[in-house]
Design a protein around this motif. Structure first.
Motif, PDB file in Angstrom:
ATOM      1  N   ALA A  83      -5.757 -41.998  66.215  1.00 27.90           N
ATOM      2  CA  ALA A  83      -6.060 -42.840  64.856  1.00 27.90           C
ATOM      3  C   ALA A  83      -6.127 -43.225  63.866  1.00 27.90           C
ATOM      4  N   LEU A  84      -5.162 -42.034  62.845  1.00 30.44           N
ATOM      5  CA  LEU A  84      -4.078 -41.994  61.912  1.00 30.44           C
ATOM      6  C   LEU A  84      -3.407 -42.857  61.799  1.00 30.44           C
ATOM      7  N   CYS A  85      -2.397 -42.058  63.056  1.00 31.48           N
ATOM      8  CA  CYS A  85      -0.880 -43.711  63.131  1.00 31.48           C
ATOM      9  C   CYS A  85      -1.346 -45.041  63.121  1.00 31.48           C
ATOM     10  N   ARG A  86      -2.219 -45.139  63.490  1.00 24.78           N
ATOM     11  CA  ARG A  86      -2.688 -47.090  63.306  1.00 24.78           C
ATOM     12  C   ARG A  86      -3.506 -46.888  61.937  1.00 24.78           C
ATOM     13  N   ALA A  87      -4.104 -46.384  60.854  1.00 21.72           N
ATOM     14  CA  ALA A  87      -4.792 -46.370  59.851  1.00 21.72           C
ATOM     15  C   ALA A  87      -2.919 -46.213  59.138  1.00 21.72           C
ATOM     16  N   LEU A  88      -2.387 -45.823  59.547  1.00 24.73           N
ATOM     17  CA  LEU A  88      -0.573 -45.542  58.557  1.00 24.73           C
ATOM     18  C   LEU A  88      -0.205 -46.415  58.243  1.00 24.73           C
ATOM     19  N   GLU A  89      -0.115 -47.538  59.490  1.00 26.48           N
ATOM     20  CA  GLU A  89       0.566 -48.857  59.597  1.00 26.48           C
ATOM     21  C   GLU A  89       1.196 -48.854  58.908  1.00 26.48           C
ATOM     22  N   PRO A  90       0.392 -49.529  57.740  1.00 25.89           N
ATOM     23  CA  PRO A  90       0.727 -50.617  56.522  1.00 25.89           C
ATOM     24  C   PRO A  90       1.996 -49.797  55.435  1.00 25.89           C
ATOM     25  N   SER A  91       1.198 -48.028  55.152  1.00 28.57           N
ATOM     26  CA  SER A  91       1.614 -47.366  54.242  1.00 28.57           C
ATOM     27  C   SER A  91       3.337 -47.545  55.268  1.00 28.57           C
ATOM     28  N   LEU A  92       3.617 -47.317  56.559  1.00 32.47           N
ATOM     29  CA  LEU A  92       5.113 -46.861  56.948  1.00 32.47           C
ATOM     30  C   LEU A  92       5.738 -48.571  56.505  1.00 32.47           C
ATOM     31  N   ARG A  93       5.617 -49.938  56.643  1.00 34.69           N
ATOM     32  CA  ARG A  93       5.494 -50.786  56.886  1.00 34.69           C
ATOM     33  C   ARG A  93       6.697 -51.162  54.970  1.00 34.69           C
ATOM     34  N   LEU A  94       5.441 -50.961  54.276  1.00 37.73           N
ATOM     35  CA  LEU A  94       6.033 -50.781  53.231  1.00 37.73           C
ATOM     36  C   LEU A  94       7.141 -49.890  52.565  1.00 37.73           C
ATOM     37  N   VAL A  95       6.827 -48.420  53.117  1.00 36.44           N
ATOM     38  CA  VAL A  95       7.744 -47.973  53.432  1.00 36.44           C
ATOM     39  C   VAL A  95       9.392 -48.414  53.844  1.00 36.44           C
TER      40      VAL A  95
END
Length: 300
Positions: free
Chosen positions: A223-235
């Motif tokens: 679930a944390l991986c899905r929550a971090l998807e916006p952060s990954l797109r930003l990076v």
């Protein structure tokens, strides 16, 4: 079938109120699936249904079945409550099977696109199935006015208790959030992941158009991986950084060879494939700390 006029003219009983409440829940589940659309259809992948048209057919069939059974239960059609119990029983078995396959945390599709697979979802579905199954066997007596007042008071007290629990849970979450506000660097242990300074053939999976390549290791049930998807797109929007995801199921061999401890985990590589930094992260700040460590000059 009992005509609607007869249903409306029949004095309301406790069982009748329970029947209408359960029917409303079943209809709400059908409406939630309909409104979720593509998210609800994609949630069927959590149960191993990969074919697109099969998912669409199951999604539409489930909505029709739930809506039809909801109307039939509300109208007190004989056998409708047991039919709803059977349908929910199948749903409960499917959720338990998904949990056993390691899909906990994946989209459930039970009440639209936001519900998740897990033991709470299995318990909720089982409880609803049991309630529908018990409905035909409950005594259908009409309470007195005083009894109705007592029922109303009990429901109000239960609602107050539920609200109290929700407020306490929210206060606990806020407390944990305040504790997590203090920035923390990503967790990097020497014996976990690849050795710093080593060269990885993993770099061949990247285009190598940017100075830094970030291998992010994720899991389907994380679930944390899905929550971090916006952060990954930003990076990933940074022209100096290239990100590639490595799924625990699709890239099992890579996970094993690099001794990845879990997800989400990141390894920052140079354009030549040298390991510059590595670590477990759970926030954008921690991922950026790995990038900062990779670009930090080495002291003599």
């Amino acid at each position: 079938m009992v005509p609607p006029s007869a249903v409306l003219s029949t004095p309301l009983t406790v069982v009748g109120l329970l029947r209408l409440s359960l029917a409303a829940l079943l209809l709400a589940a059908a409406v939630a699936k309909l409104r979720a659309g593509g998210r609800a259809r994609d949630a069927l992948r959590s149960y191993g249904v990969e074919a697109r048209w099969t998912r669409a057919g199951l999604w539409a069939g489930t909505i029709v079945a739930e809506a039809a059974l909801a109307v039939a239960v509300a109208a007190d059609v004989p056998g409708a409550a047991l039919g709803a119990a059977g349908l929910l029983g199948l749903f409960a078995v499917a959720v338990v099977a998904a949990v056993a396959r390691g899909r906990a945390g994946s989209p459930c599709g039970c009440f639209g696109g936001r519900s998740r697979i897990g033991w709470p979802a299995a318990a909720r579905t089982t409880l609803l199935a049991a309630a529908f199954a018990a409905l035909p066997f409950l005594p259908d007596a009409q309470p007195s006015t005083d009894a109705w007042l007592g029922i109303g008071l009990a429901v109000s007290l239960a609602a107050v208790a539920g609200l109290t629990v929700a407020v306490l849970a929210l206060a606990r979450e806020l407390g944990e959030l305040r504790l997590a506000i203090a920035p923390q660097a990503a967790l990097s242990l020497e014996h976990e992941g690849p050795e710093l300074g080593s060269r990885l053939e993993l770099i061949e999976r990247f285009e190598r158009d940017a100075p830094l390549a970030v291998a992010v290791f994720t899991s389907p049930g994380c679930a944390l991986c899905r929550a971090l998807e916006p952060s990954l797109r930003l990076v990933a929007s940074d022209p100096e950084v290239e990100i590639e995801l490595f799924d625990e199921e699709a890239d099992t061999g890579i996970w094993r060879s690099l001794a990845v401890p879990g997800s989400p985990y990141a390894v920052v590589l140079s354009a030549n494939g040298d390991v510059l930094s590595k670590g477990t992260f759970n926030s954008l700040f921690q991922l950026e700390s790995l990038l900062a460590a990779a670009t930090r000059p080495v002291s003599a």
